[in-house]
Each structure stands twice: as C-alpha cells, then as structure tokens.
Design an enzyme around this catalytic site. Structure first.
Site, PDB file in Angstrom:
ATOM      1  N   ASP A  18       8.815  11.362   4.823  1.00 53.25           N
ATOM      2  CA  ASP A  18       9.236   9.937   4.912  1.00 53.25           C
ATOM      3  C   ASP A  18      10.428  10.059   5.633  1.00 53.25           C
ATOM      4  OD1 ASP A  18       9.791   7.029   4.378  1.00 53.25           O
ATOM      5  OD2 ASP A  18       7.970   7.334   2.967  1.00 53.25           O
TER       6      ASP A  18
ATOM      7  N   LEU B 212       0.502   7.017   6.302  1.00 47.39           N
ATOM      8  CA  LEU B 212       0.553   5.984   5.566  1.00 47.39           C
ATOM      9  C   LEU B 212       1.860   5.339   6.358  1.00 47.39           C
ATOM     10  CD1 LEU B 212      -0.044   6.821   2.200  1.00 47.39           C
ATOM     11  CD2 LEU B 212      -1.597   5.933   3.786  1.00 47.39           C
TER      12      LEU B 212
ATOM     13  N   GLY C   4       4.835   3.436   8.603  1.00 49.48           N
ATOM     14  CA  GLY C   4       4.857   2.164   9.488  1.00 49.48           C
ATOM     15  C   GLY C   4       5.537   1.183   8.981  1.00 49.48           C
TER      16      GLY C   4
ATOM     17  N   ASN D 141      -6.520  -4.632   7.976  1.00 52.24           N
ATOM     18  CA  ASN D 141      -7.450  -5.829   7.962  1.00 52.24           C
ATOM     19  C   ASN D 141      -6.818  -6.588   9.409  1.00 52.24           C
ATOM     20  OD1 ASN D 141      -6.173  -8.610   6.872  1.00 52.24           O
ATOM     21  ND2 ASN D 141      -5.491  -6.682   5.650  1.00 52.24           N
ATOM     22  N   HIS D 142      -5.565  -6.655   9.713  1.00 50.35           N
ATOM     23  CA  HIS D 142      -4.800  -7.433  10.531  1.00 50.35           C
ATOM     24  C   HIS D 142      -5.401  -6.961  11.954  1.00 50.35           C
ATOM     25  CE1 HIS D 142      -3.084  -9.884   7.809  1.00 50.35           C
ATOM     26  NE2 HIS D 142      -2.488  -8.418   7.107  1.00 50.35           N
TER      27      HIS D 142
ATOM     28  N   TYR E  43       1.811  -6.725  14.943  1.00 51.11           N
ATOM     29  CA  TYR E  43       1.589  -5.801  13.827  1.00 51.11           C
ATOM     30  C   TYR E  43      -0.037  -5.169  13.923  1.00 51.11           C
ATOM     31  CZ  TYR E  43       0.346  -3.882   9.085  1.00 51.11           C
ATOM     32  OH  TYR E  43      -0.200  -3.349   8.109  1.00 51.11           O
TER      33      TYR E  43
ATOM     34  N   SER F 209      -5.633  -6.194   0.636  1.00 51.20           N
ATOM     35  CA  SER F 209      -4.417  -6.639   0.097  1.00 51.20           C
ATOM     36  C   SER F 209      -4.396  -5.645  -1.056  1.00 51.20           C
ATOM     37  CB  SER F 209      -4.524  -7.765  -0.499  1.00 51.20           C
ATOM     38  OG  SER F 209      -4.927  -8.901   0.605  1.00 51.20           O
TER      39      SER F 209
ATOM     40  N   ARG G  85      -7.374 -15.843  -1.878  1.00 52.34           N
ATOM     41  CA  ARG G  85      -7.883 -14.864  -0.795  1.00 52.34           C
ATOM     42  C   ARG G  85      -7.841 -13.376  -1.038  1.00 52.34           C
ATOM     43  NH1 ARG G  85      -4.914 -11.746   2.629  1.00 52.34           N
ATOM     44  NH2 ARG G  85      -6.081 -11.113   4.865  1.00 52.34           N
TER      45      ARG G  85
END
Length: 266
Positions: A31, A69, A71, A110-111, A134, A163, A172
C-alpha cells in the site's frame, strides 16, 4: 498460495487480507500508506505507479498471484483516474510477466457500466458504459488485463464490485450490496478457479433484487451466501431512490459528477 494484495490498508483490502489468511493463503501486503496497526502480513509501503519499486517487491517476495485493490475509490480528473487505475495495473502486469506470475484478480467496478439505464438484469456481455472518469479508468484497466491475457497467457479476473459494506444502507444497495464475507469468497474463487483466461464477474452478494447476473461468477466458483434482503425492513424509502435507481451506477451517473476531463490551473 502466496498472494500479493495491493491496497491492503484500504477498507476492502483489510477484509480481504484477513479473509485470505483464514483460508490458508500466505499474504504479502502493499500500500502507499504505512503498515496499519495489527497487520499480520509482510507489508511494503510502495506506490503502485512506480514500476521499479513494484518490480523490487516481486523480486523479493516471489508471489504466486496478485489481488489488485489499490486505486482512488472516487471521481478525479481523467489523467488522475488513468494513473490510479491503469498505470498501477500496468506496473503490476509488467512485474508479473518479468517474474512469471500467472494470475491477477482485479477490483474493477460496477461504474464500468454505470451509465446503463436500469431495465433488466445486466450480463457481462453488456458493452462498457462508464458513468465517470473513475469508470473510464476501470474500463481501460479491464482492457489492459485482456491485452496481457492474450499477449502473455496470463489469467486475469476483473471483479466489478457493487456496493461494499457491512450492510446495505439504501434501496439501491439492496440490489448492489457486496458483503465482506462474500467479498472474500469472490476473491478466493477468482484466485483458485482453473484457467479462466480473461474473465469478468459482478461482485455482489446473492441479493434477491440483484441488478447484475451472478452466473459468470458462479462459473468461476464464486457462490455468494449473503442477501441484502435480510436488511430490507430496516431501510426506509427516500426521495433520492428514483434517480439513484435510474442507472446502474446510481449517483455516479448523475450531473453531480459532471466535470471537465482535464484540470486547468493557472
């Protein structure tokens, strides 16, 4: 399996590292921030955008696989988004090729399809339709994974995470929730499935109201166990639910996130 986890100090990273350890994997953490208190892995504070530093970690640790992971988890300018999601992925892929590491599991989003109007169940065959820069970064990173899978024969699984959280908080999220336990199940399945080549799955739990098809994940061995419907009675409707559910990307698909691609300073 010896697994290098990038973004290990983040909210998903902390869950995944503990979960992989519990499943018998050996975890090496990476990290940009210092090692968090209580970490039980070999920890490297490294910028994933630095290919030399990344390659040095590979040379020292000799991982069998990578879980990427790291970002920035929100919107930024286009150059910053590409750096955060594509350049970091490129540095890892180059190190994998150099050190003969054959498997990467990528935290996509999902974006990547977030501007798709909410109508019917989305499959992984739906065309990329990012809702933000993004999302563009995630689409481009998936394309890079596909290139390296074709060019070098790597196995690369892109997990389009919904989510993530301890519980769903909105209407949602009754459709898009990914529980911590299912997140670990998803990553473990993507690490251990046989010869996936380049593959995409939707990272959600077994939600009764799911917007995304879980069958591509099940084909790779991901069997989610949790269901957001368990929490439905505790979530009240909101005036925001209509626009939050108009596109699969939720608020990221609204004008709130409209901005120029390039920051102009001076």
């Amino acid at each position: 399996m010896r697994v290098l986890v990038t973004g290990a100090a983040g909210s998903i990273g902390r869950v995944v590292t503990v979960g992989l350890l519990a499943r018998g994997h050996e975890v090496v953490s990476l990290d940009r921030v210092p090692e968090p208190d209580g970490d039980q892995t070999r920890f490297h504070t490294v910028e994933c955008t630095d290919p030399d530093a990344v390659a040095a970690v590979f040379a020292e640790e000799r991982p069998d696989a990578v879980v990427h992971l790291a970002g920035h988890p929100d919107e930024a300018s286009l150059p910053d988004s590409l750096t955060s999601h594509v350049v970091t992925t490129a540095a890892l892929l180059d190190a994998m090729v150099e050190h003969d590491v054959r498997r990467i599991v990528y935290a996509s989003s999902n974006h990547a399809v977030g501007r798709t109007p909410r109508r019917e169940l989305l499959t992984t065959g739906t065309r990329p339709r990012p809702d933000t820069f993004y999302g563009v970064g995630k689409v481009a990173a998936e394309a890079l994974l596909s290139l390296y899978a074709d060019r070098y024969g790597l196995d690369a699984v892109a997990c389009r995470i919904g989510s993530f959280g301890s519980r769903p908080e909105t209407i949602r999220q009754l459709s898009t929730w990914l529980s911590p336990d299912d997140c670990v199940r998803m990553v473990d399945a993507a690490l251990t499935t046989t010869a996936p080549g380049f593959a995409v799955l939707y990272g959600i739990s077994a939600n009764t109201r799911a917007w995304w098809d879980l069958e591509p994940g099940r084909a790779l061995g991901y069997e989610p166990q949790d269901d957001a419907e368990t929490y439905a009675d505790s979530i009240s409707p909101s005036p925001e639910d209509d626009w939050d559910g108009a596109h699969v990307g939720g608020p990221f698909a609204t004008a709130t996130y409209h901005r120029p691609a390039l920051d102009r300073r001076g």
